[in-house]
Design an enzyme around this catalytic site. Structure first.
Site, PDB file in Angstrom:
ATOM      1  N   GLU A 158       0.904  -1.245   0.006  1.00  0.00           N
ATOM      2  CA  GLU A 158       0.021   0.074  -0.114  1.00  0.00           C
ATOM      3  C   GLU A 158       0.969   1.299  -0.022  1.00  0.00           C
ATOM      4  OE1 GLU A 158      -3.310   0.278  -0.014  1.00  0.00           O
ATOM      5  OE2 GLU A 158      -3.808  -1.904   0.607  1.00  0.00           O
ATOM      6  N   CYS A 216      -2.310   9.734   2.510  1.00  0.00           N
ATOM      7  CA  CYS A 216      -2.082   9.034   1.596  1.00  0.00           C
ATOM      8  C   CYS A 216      -3.383   9.005   0.544  1.00  0.00           C
ATOM      9  CB  CYS A 216      -1.869   7.523   1.702  1.00  0.00           C
ATOM     10  SG  CYS A 216      -3.137   6.633   2.511  1.00  0.00           S
TER      11      CYS A 216
HETATM   12  P1  NDP Z   1       8.483   4.855   4.430  1.00  0.00           P
HETATM   13  O1  NDP Z   1       8.304   4.121   3.062  1.00  0.00           O
HETATM   14  O2  NDP Z   1       9.417   5.954   4.599  1.00  0.00           O
HETATM   15  O3  NDP Z   1       7.984   3.849   5.530  1.00  0.00           O
HETATM   16  C1  NDP Z   1       7.081   2.886   5.802  1.00  0.00           C
HETATM   17  C2  NDP Z   1       7.731   1.925   6.761  1.00  0.00           C
HETATM   18  O4  NDP Z   1       8.906   1.091   6.096  1.00  0.00           O
HETATM   19  C3  NDP Z   1       8.424   2.458   7.901  1.00  0.00           C
HETATM   20  O5  NDP Z   1       8.155   1.589   9.131  1.00  0.00           O
HETATM   21  C4  NDP Z   1       9.897   2.158   7.657  1.00  0.00           C
HETATM   22  O6  NDP Z   1      10.740   2.161   8.679  1.00  0.00           O
HETATM   23  C5  NDP Z   1       9.984   1.061   6.866  1.00  0.00           C
HETATM   24  N1  NDP Z   1      11.064   0.856   5.970  1.00  0.00           N
HETATM   25  C6  NDP Z   1      12.037   1.625   5.466  1.00  0.00           C
HETATM   26  N2  NDP Z   1      12.816   1.037   4.909  1.00  0.00           N
HETATM   27  C7  NDP Z   1      12.525  -0.336   4.830  1.00  0.00           C
HETATM   28  C8  NDP Z   1      13.266  -1.682   4.164  1.00  0.00           C
HETATM   29  N3  NDP Z   1      14.410  -1.314   3.450  1.00  0.00           N
HETATM   30  N4  NDP Z   1      12.692  -2.679   4.450  1.00  0.00           N
HETATM   31  C9  NDP Z   1      11.470  -2.685   4.998  1.00  0.00           C
HETATM   32  N5  NDP Z   1      10.822  -1.708   5.723  1.00  0.00           N
HETATM   33  C10 NDP Z   1      11.340  -0.393   5.446  1.00  0.00           C
HETATM   34  O7  NDP Z   1       7.196   5.668   4.427  1.00  0.00           O
HETATM   35  P2  NDP Z   1       6.368   6.813   5.596  1.00  0.00           P
HETATM   36  O8  NDP Z   1       6.476   6.393   6.822  1.00  0.00           O
HETATM   37  O9  NDP Z   1       7.433   8.079   5.522  1.00  0.00           O
HETATM   38  O10 NDP Z   1       4.905   6.886   5.224  1.00  0.00           O
HETATM   39  C11 NDP Z   1       4.590   7.865   4.168  1.00  0.00           C
HETATM   40  C12 NDP Z   1       4.184   7.288   3.124  1.00  0.00           C
HETATM   41  O11 NDP Z   1       3.268   6.235   3.490  1.00  0.00           O
HETATM   42  C13 NDP Z   1       3.481   8.111   1.963  1.00  0.00           C
HETATM   43  O12 NDP Z   1       4.037   8.028   0.710  1.00  0.00           O
HETATM   44  C14 NDP Z   1       1.995   7.711   2.091  1.00  0.00           C
HETATM   45  O13 NDP Z   1       1.434   8.017   1.082  1.00  0.00           O
HETATM   46  C15 NDP Z   1       1.918   6.236   2.335  1.00  0.00           C
HETATM   47  N6  NDP Z   1       0.953   5.954   2.901  1.00  0.00           N
HETATM   48  C16 NDP Z   1       0.157   4.856   2.101  1.00  0.00           C
HETATM   49  C17 NDP Z   1      -1.097   4.565   2.616  1.00  0.00           C
HETATM   50  C18 NDP Z   1      -1.919   3.496   1.779  1.00  0.00           C
HETATM   51  O14 NDP Z   1      -2.828   2.882   2.352  1.00  0.00           O
HETATM   52  N7  NDP Z   1      -1.851   3.158   0.631  1.00  0.00           N
HETATM   53  C19 NDP Z   1      -1.619   4.765   3.789  1.00  0.00           C
HETATM   54  C20 NDP Z   1      -0.720   5.693   4.657  1.00  0.00           C
HETATM   55  C21 NDP Z   1       0.661   6.162   3.990  1.00  0.00           C
HETATM   56  P3  NDP Z   1      11.381   3.722   9.365  1.00  0.00           P
HETATM   57  O15 NDP Z   1      10.218   4.557   9.589  1.00  0.00           O
HETATM   58  O16 NDP Z   1      12.159   3.235  10.435  1.00  0.00           O
HETATM   59  O17 NDP Z   1      12.151   4.141   7.986  1.00  0.00           O
END
Ligand code: NDP
Length: 501
Positions: free
Chosen positions: A247, A281
């Site tokens: 997502e 999002c």
């Molecule tokens: P990120 O992609 O930066 O991070 C999402 C999660 O992935 C965090 O827990 C992060 O950890 C983790 N992560 C980072 N790198 C890795 C890796 N290599 N392997 C596995 N996990 C990893 O997103 P954000 O937290 O900044 O969230 C914002 C984004 O989420 C926006 O693009 C938004 O549109 C989207 N979003 C989508 C939704 C949907 O339902 N489609 C709903 C809500 C948000 P860490 O934080 O520690 O880096």
């Protein structure tokens, strides 16, 4: 979210790094959490796997009782959780409350409907297998790893956690490094409500912790976050052929038709664009308004946008930008839009005052500018004039994202909705689909694939198992080395008679 020391705060005997979670409004430290390494993640996965069998054996009714207890606890301690969400995201208190209200309704729906959607059911056995009974049952995967973002730190991961648990899975949850306290609260509250079934555990840390969860042998990963990270998660999961739900972000458009209720459209567009400081999002990032009503719409949205104030107090209209690095992206999108010939109807580059951003309404922006093409994730909306609603749909569909959309039209709402290449559309409102638990939630293209919520969201956390059972033997059995030579010919003749028309 700074890594600071090497003391394990949970168990001082086991040294590991810790990091701090900060209040984005003030920079104050609100908590310290371990940076879980691959071994710690593995321990969490192994422990919930051991507990999953008993959870699965409870059956739907048994799990419902436990999930209902958890829901009751969430409601009792609603304000406490809302406070934790505010402290880690900075969002206004009512926004946190609204987020939790949706979560409670989803948790209820998942527990109440899992049996109806997933239980074993008979299917037709067809012409050739008429002597067999055929059934399909949706069985839990086992352990689901849920990786969540920070912007809706309860609603978003619970779209996976609640549905995965209701389906009979155990879950290890890796929250964003910006909201580990929310994750901790959720997992602790589950343990308090359901102490006899330790099937929900937490893994805190940075991206490497998430990657370790992908490699941990979890049976499925449910990821919500940015498109760039989604691709990395998929690549990691590909190493072990672990199935993944992705997502990702969006660039949602709102179409305003000539016969729309303009006041309602302007009000909804503004809320869709600015609530949660645009860090949604499925937030409205683009508006395509039909030329005959464009001036009036721009006046309305501009007038209302000028009254909104960001701030750190609980009653502010919008809170801060939670992730500091996003401020630069927002500034660059505004700058780029203005450089490309766009106009700022409200605000401008000066509106960016970290950690806050005041509302910005841009118009007449080049369609190739980042403010139109890429996710801004701030309180910025681009309002573009189009010949008519159909041109709006065409431009909306040029995006590489395809998460949600909205249409305001009195006569053509649903017709226009069906032409949009997105996973979800709200007609004469915004974001409404996220609040309907029975509706699947997810996108297409760069917004990802797979669905949370609804029946599809329950099935997403299961694997269908198909079973046939021989009811009676027939003389015409083609699946045997002892079949007579004529058997297959008889089968083909039968097929010609019944399926040849
Ligand atoms: P990120 O992609 O930066 O991070 C999402 C999660 O992935 C965090 O827990 C992060 O950890 C983790 N992560 C980072 N790198 C890795 C890796 N290599 N392997 C596995 N996990 C990893 O997103 P954000 O937290 O900044 O969230 C914002 C984004 O989420 C926006 O693009 C938004 O549109 C989207 N979003 C989508 C939704 C949907 O339902 N489609 C709903 C809500 C948000 P860490 O934080 O520690 O880096």
């Amino acid at each position: 979210m700074t890594q600071i020391a090497s003391d394990n705060v949970e168990n001082p005997d086991v040294p590991s790094a810790v990091f701090e979670s900060l209040d984005p409004r003030t920079g104050e430290v609100v908590g310290r959490y371990p940076v879980d390494d691959a071994a710690a993640v593995q321990t969490a996965v192994d422990s919930v796997r051991a507990a999953q069998h008993a959870w699965g054996d409870l059956g739907f009714a048994g799990r419902k009782q436990h999930l209902d207890r958890w829901r009751a606890l969430l409601l009792r301690r609603f304000e406490e959780l809302a406070g934790v969400v505010c402290a880690e995201t900075g969002k206004p208190l009512d926004d946190a409350r609204l987020e939790l209200a949706l979560v409670v309704d989803h948790l209820h729906w998942a527990a109440a409907n899992a049996e109806k959607v997933l239980r074993r059911r008979k299917v037709s056995s067809g012409l050739l297998m008429a002597n067999h009974a055929a059934t399909v049952e949706h069985q839990p995967f086992g352990v689901v790893g849920v990786i969540g973002p920070w912007n809706y730190p309860v609603f978003t991961p619970m779209g996976s956690i609640a549905y995965a648990l209701a389906a009979g899975n155990a879950v290890v949850f890796k929250p964003s490094e910006l909201t580990p306290g929310v994750g901790r609260w959720l997992v602790d509250s589950f343990a308090e409500a359901v102490p006899e079934h330790p099937v929900l555990r937490l893994a805190t840390g940075f991206g490497e912790t998430g990657a370790a969860l992908c490699r941990s042998g979890a049976d499925k990963i449910a990821f919500t976050g940015s498109t760039a990270t989604g691709k990395r998660v998929m690549a990691t999961c590909a190493e072990t052929l672990t199935p993944v739900l992705v997502e990702c972000g969006g660039k949602d458009a709102l179409i305003v038709d000539t016969d729309a209720d303009l006041q309602a459209a302007a009000d909804a567009a503004l809320w869709g664009a600015m609530s949660n400081a645009g860090q949604t999002c499925i937030g409205v990032e683009r508006v395509y308004v039909a030329e005959p009503v464009a001036d009036r719409f721009l006046d309305m949205i501009g007038e209302r946008a000028r009254t909104l104030r960001p701030g750190g107090e609980p009653g502010a209209d919008l809170g801060p930008i939670t992730m500091p690095s996003q401020v630069d992206v927002i500034r660059e999108h505004i700058d780029g839009a203005l450089r490309s010939g766009g106009r700022a109807l409200v605000g401008g580059t000066d509106s960016v005052r970290p950690p806050f951003v005041e509302p910005v309404v841009l118009t007449d922006v080049d369609e190739n500018a980042d403010a139109v093409a890429e996710e801004t994730f701030g309180p910025v909306v681009v309002v573009q004039r189009v010949r008519d609603a159909d041109e709006g749909v065409r431009l909306a569909n040029t995006s590489e994202y395809g998460l949600g959309a909205a249409v305001f039209s009195r006569s053509r709402g649903e017709q226009l909705a069906r032409q949009l290449r997105v996973g979800m559309v709200a007609v004469n409102s915004v974001i409404a689909f996220a609040a309907v638990p029975a509706l699947p939630f997810g996108g297409v293209g760069n917004s990802g694939f797979g669905r949370i919520h609804g029946a599809e969201g329950l099935r997403e956390f299961t694997r269908p198992q198909s079973v046939t059972r021989t009811k009676f033997r027939i003389p015409l059995n083609p699946m045997s080395f002892s079949r007579p030579k004529s058997t297959v010919r008889h089968v083909v003749r039968l097929l010609r008679i019944f399926r040849g028309r």
